[in-house]
Write an enzyme that holds these catalytic residues in place. Structure first.
Site, short mmCIF file in Angstrom:
data_model
loop_
_atom_site.label_atom_id
_atom_site.label_comp_id
_atom_site.label_asym_id
_atom_site.label_seq_id
_atom_site.Cartn_x
_atom_site.Cartn_y
_atom_site.Cartn_z
N GLY A 235 -7.64 23.18 -2.45
CA GLY A 235 -7.44 23.11 -3.90
C GLY A 235 -6.38 24.09 -4.37
O GLY A 235 -5.87 24.91 -3.60
N THR B 294 -6.59 26.68 -6.39
CA THR B 294 -6.97 28.10 -6.36
C THR B 294 -6.81 28.66 -4.94
O THR B 294 -6.36 29.80 -4.76
CB THR B 294 -8.44 28.28 -6.84
OG1 THR B 294 -8.63 27.46 -8.00
CG2 THR B 294 -8.74 29.71 -7.17
N GLY C 197 -12.80 27.09 -3.47
CA GLY C 197 -12.87 26.84 -4.91
C GLY C 197 -14.07 25.96 -5.21
O GLY C 197 -14.88 25.64 -4.33
N GLY D 211 -15.15 18.84 -4.29
CA GLY D 211 -14.59 17.62 -3.73
C GLY D 211 -13.63 16.86 -4.62
O GLY D 211 -13.23 15.75 -4.30
N GLU E 3 -15.39 21.11 3.86
CA GLU E 3 -15.67 22.38 3.14
C GLU E 3 -17.14 22.76 3.30
O GLU E 3 -17.47 23.95 3.42
CB GLU E 3 -15.32 22.22 1.66
CG GLU E 3 -13.81 22.21 1.43
CD GLU E 3 -13.40 21.79 0.03
OE1 GLU E 3 -12.24 22.01 -0.33
OE2 GLU E 3 -14.23 21.24 -0.71
#
Ligand code: 5RP
Length: 234
Positions: free
Chosen positions: A31, A33, A84, A97, A105
């Site tokens: 992501g 972040t 994130g 997701g 993840e």
């Protein structure tokens, strides 16, 4: 209040980067972040750190800045995973997701001794499902069949698209159904019910996998470790 979400993400990512110490094996989520985290890590003087990326997207970002990468096959226990989230509730349950990487993840979160989540304050919610649908990764063969089961569980599934016509395909070669549940009363139960459907690979409800949440917000960064800290922030 001005909503400078990007700078909040950058500030939270900077704080999280400080947790990475020499010699660690660190799981990297996915992501925007996490991309900020990776950029920050590349500027730090850390030695002997190996990063295990959860998606092709973050793997490319990490390679671009020269981080040393490994796989879960080489390191089956991680010292730390940083990731994130799309929504976080007061019990640290999460929806993840939106970037389509939640299956891997969840694995790097399970494999880690400590999991730290990095978000901007717009991601804190009173009940999961307030803002985001639950992404459900499914075998392409079973997508339309599973839609009916998800409706029976009270959801409103929508096949994820890339652009107007193309179906989105995950790094694992599967489809994603984004399932709107509105306010989720029992995340742990729903997580299990969805994963019991044949053809489901993994869903984006994460329960009991987070040790701390670093939140970037107007005026600074706060590390949340308890329900009490959370309620002060929301
Ligand atoms: C990807 C994720 C991301 O962590 C989540 O979507 C948050 O992304 P961003 O940092 O871009 O807001 O779960 O699968």
């Amino acid at each position: 209040m001005s909503l400078d979400v990007k700078s909040w993400k950058i500030a939270a990512a900077r704080e999280a980067a400080g947790l990475v110490k020499d010699g660690m094996v660190v799981g990297l989520g996915s992501g925007t972040t996490m991309v900020e985290l990776v950029k920050n890590l590349s500027k730090r003087k850390i030695k002997g750190v190996i990063f295990v990326p959860a998606s092709v997207m973050i793997e490319k970002a990490a390679k671009r800045v020269g981080l040393k990468l490994g796989t879960l096959g080489d390191h089956d226990e991680l010292d730390l995973t940083i990731d994130g989230a799309d929504e976080v509730d007061q019990n640290f349950n999460m929806i993840k997701g939106h970037g389509g990487a939640h299956a891997r993840e969840k694995i790097i979160a399970k494999a880690a001794r400590r999991v730290v989540i990095v978000v901007d304050s717009t991601k804190l919610v009173r009940k999961l499902g307030e803002r985001f649908p639950v992404p459900v990764e499914v075998l392409p063969f079973s997508a339309s069949f599973i839609e009916n089961d998800l409706i029976r569980l009270g959801g409103h599934p929508k096949l994820r698209k890339e652009g107007a016509k193309k179906t989105y395909v995950t790094d694992n070669g599967n489809y994603i159904l984004d399932v709107k549940f509105h306010r989720i009363q029992n995340p742990a139960k729903l997580e299990c019910e969805i994963n019991c459907l044949p053809g489901v690979i993994e869903n984006g409800i994460f329960v009991g996998l987070t040790d701390a949440v670093i939140v970037g917000h107007e005026g600074g960064v706060t590390t949340i470790r308890s329900k009490r800290d959370f309620l002060k922030r929301i």
